[in-house]
Design an enzyme around this catalytic site. Structure first.
Site, PDB file in Angstrom:
ATOM      1  N   GLY A   1      39.042  44.612 110.030  1.00  0.00           N
ATOM      2  CA  GLY A   1      39.581  45.129 111.213  1.00  0.00           C
ATOM      3  C   GLY A   1      38.746  44.661 112.351  1.00  0.00           C
TER       4      GLY A   1
ATOM      5  N   GLN B   1      42.271  76.291 142.607  1.00  0.00           N
ATOM      6  CA  GLN B   1      41.252  75.099 142.949  1.00  0.00           C
ATOM      7  C   GLN B   1      40.983  74.146 141.655  1.00  0.00           C
ATOM      8  OE1 GLN B   1      37.774  77.064 144.493  1.00  0.00           O
ATOM      9  NE2 GLN B   1      38.980  77.451 146.276  1.00  0.00           N
TER      10      GLN B   1
ATOM     11  N   GLU C   1      43.143  46.207 118.762  1.00  0.00           N
ATOM     12  CA  GLU C   1      43.109  44.867 119.453  1.00  0.00           C
ATOM     13  C   GLU C   1      41.776  45.141 120.129  1.00  0.00           C
ATOM     14  OE1 GLU C   1      45.881  42.558 121.408  1.00  0.00           O
ATOM     15  OE2 GLU C   1      47.618  43.661 120.546  1.00  0.00           O
TER      16      GLU C   1
END
Length: 391
Positions: free
Chosen positions: A141, A286, A370
């Site tokens: 890969g 908050q 990729e």
């Protein structure tokens, strides 16, 4: 479901031309009207809405930033904005379009012969022929140069044997861009292989927990014979394959922004409507505001750096390390935004009534494919130090 009006905290749109805004709006409307009503079902079922292929082609989105052969000839910025909107729908949609255009068509357009371009590009632009890009192998890969797929010269052609995996559009493709070593050498070459040739198989990968609406396949080549004219003449060496990936990663960087936008905007609207304790919206708390502030800050930073990097590409001044930076940074940013947004929705965030968990699962893949986060880290490190650290 909530209405999406765009995410623009710092007048980002003021940097876009009328043409760029029009292209984005066209893609946005398509995603809203045609894709989002379908995606939940297809994600559940692990299928892609193939009926959208023709409408996508009619809009000119296949090979959108390529010139000639019926392609739209968009700028890279315009193309990036399309990819942003595609992935705001789902990563599967952006992958479907970008693998067709930025990998498969780009390989033919950049490295193909005049005959190959004339034969394939018009049909691919029209969605009448689909392509896939087959580089990754089961054991290779991040190190694609270790591939074991081979194309052995035989008479006036080649015999190809090997296996590729994690191939988007593999089982629906009419033409595959196959990368293989030639003969008994380590020389890598790109080939076009028609998927109806004897010995070519494509089997879809199932049981995915990410990219479920994407067609992902394992491709096998067993004594597949191809003629010499199927060699991509300009696709010599691993550098050519990586050039295709660099081109596609630009769209991935833009797409990640789209996914982050979808998650942030959903969480923001939910926080305004959801009430707890004294019937006040949780957006008044908050800690909730701090989460939203962090999310919009990171999205805004990604928008501006990605636009600048893409303008550099349009001017011919882009370096592959620039693309590594935005792919790496945007994928990590979007995944973090998705996780924060999911948390704001509490238990509702894990249901597919909302898009956040779907995007979060997809973005785990976007961060990996990729070029993994770590590989792009090393690309950047090598670029700034001049020292190669891969081996």
């Amino acid at each position: 479901m909530f209405e999406f009006r765009g995410v623009d905290f710092m007048e980002f749109d003021s940097l876009l031309s009328e043409e760029e805004l029009l292209v984005r709006q066209t893609a946005r409307q398509f995603v809203e009207d045609r894709f989002i009503p379908l995606i939940t079902r297809h994600f559940r079922e692990g299928t892609f809405p193939e009926e959208l292929t023709a409408p996508i082609a009619e809009l000119g989105f296949f090979g959108a930033n390529l010139d000639g052969y019926g392609c739209a000839g968009l700028s890279n910025v315009e193309y990036g904005l399309v990819m942003q909107e595609m992935e705001r729908g789902d990563t599967a949609l952006r992958s479907f379009v970008s693998v067709q255009g930025s990998l498969s068509m780009y390989a033919v357009h950049s490295y193909g012969s005049d005959e190959q371009k004339a034969r394939w590009l018009p049909r691919m632009q029209q969605g009448k022929a689909m392509g896939c890009f087959a580089l990754t192998e089961p054991n290779f890969g991040s190190n694609p140069g270790g591939m074991i797929t081979r194309a052995v010269p035989d008479g006036d052609g080649y015999v190809v044997n090997g296996e590729k995996t994690w191939i988007t559009n593999g089982s629906v493709a009419d033409i595959a861009v196959i990368w293989a070593k030639v003969g008994d050498s380590d020389r890598i070459q790109g080939f076009l292989v028609e998927t109806d040739r004897p010995g070519f198989t494509a089997v879809d990968l199932h049981n995915k927990l990410s990219m479920r609406a994407s067609t992902t396949s394992a491709v096998g080549l067993s004594n597949v014979r191809i003629p010499a004219e199927n060699v991509l003449p300009g696709a010599k060496g691993l550098k050519a394959a990586l050039g295709c990936l660099t081109n596609a990663r630009l769209g991935i960087a833009w797409g990640a922004i789209g996914a982050a936008m979808a998650c942030y905007d959903c969480a923001r609207q939910y926080a305004i409507l959801r009430t707890q304790f004294d019937d006040r919206p949780i957006a008044s708390h908050q800690l909730v505001q701090a989460e939203l502030a962090d999310m919009i800050t990171e999205i805004t930073k990604a928008q501006f750096i990605t636009l600048h990097a893409t303008r550099l590409k349009d001017r011919g001044r882009s370096h592959h390390a620039h693309v590594s930076m935005i792919k790496r940074g945007n994928a990590a940013m979007a995944l973090d935004v998705a996780r924060r947004a999911r948390d704001l929705l509490g238990a509702n965030g894990i249901t597919d009534e909302y898009p956040i968990f779907r995007h979060m699962c997809n973005l785990e893949t976007v961060k990996t494919y990729e070029g993994t986060h770590n590989i792009h880290t090393l690309v950047l490190g090598s670029h700034v130090t001049g020292i190669h650290a891969f081996t």
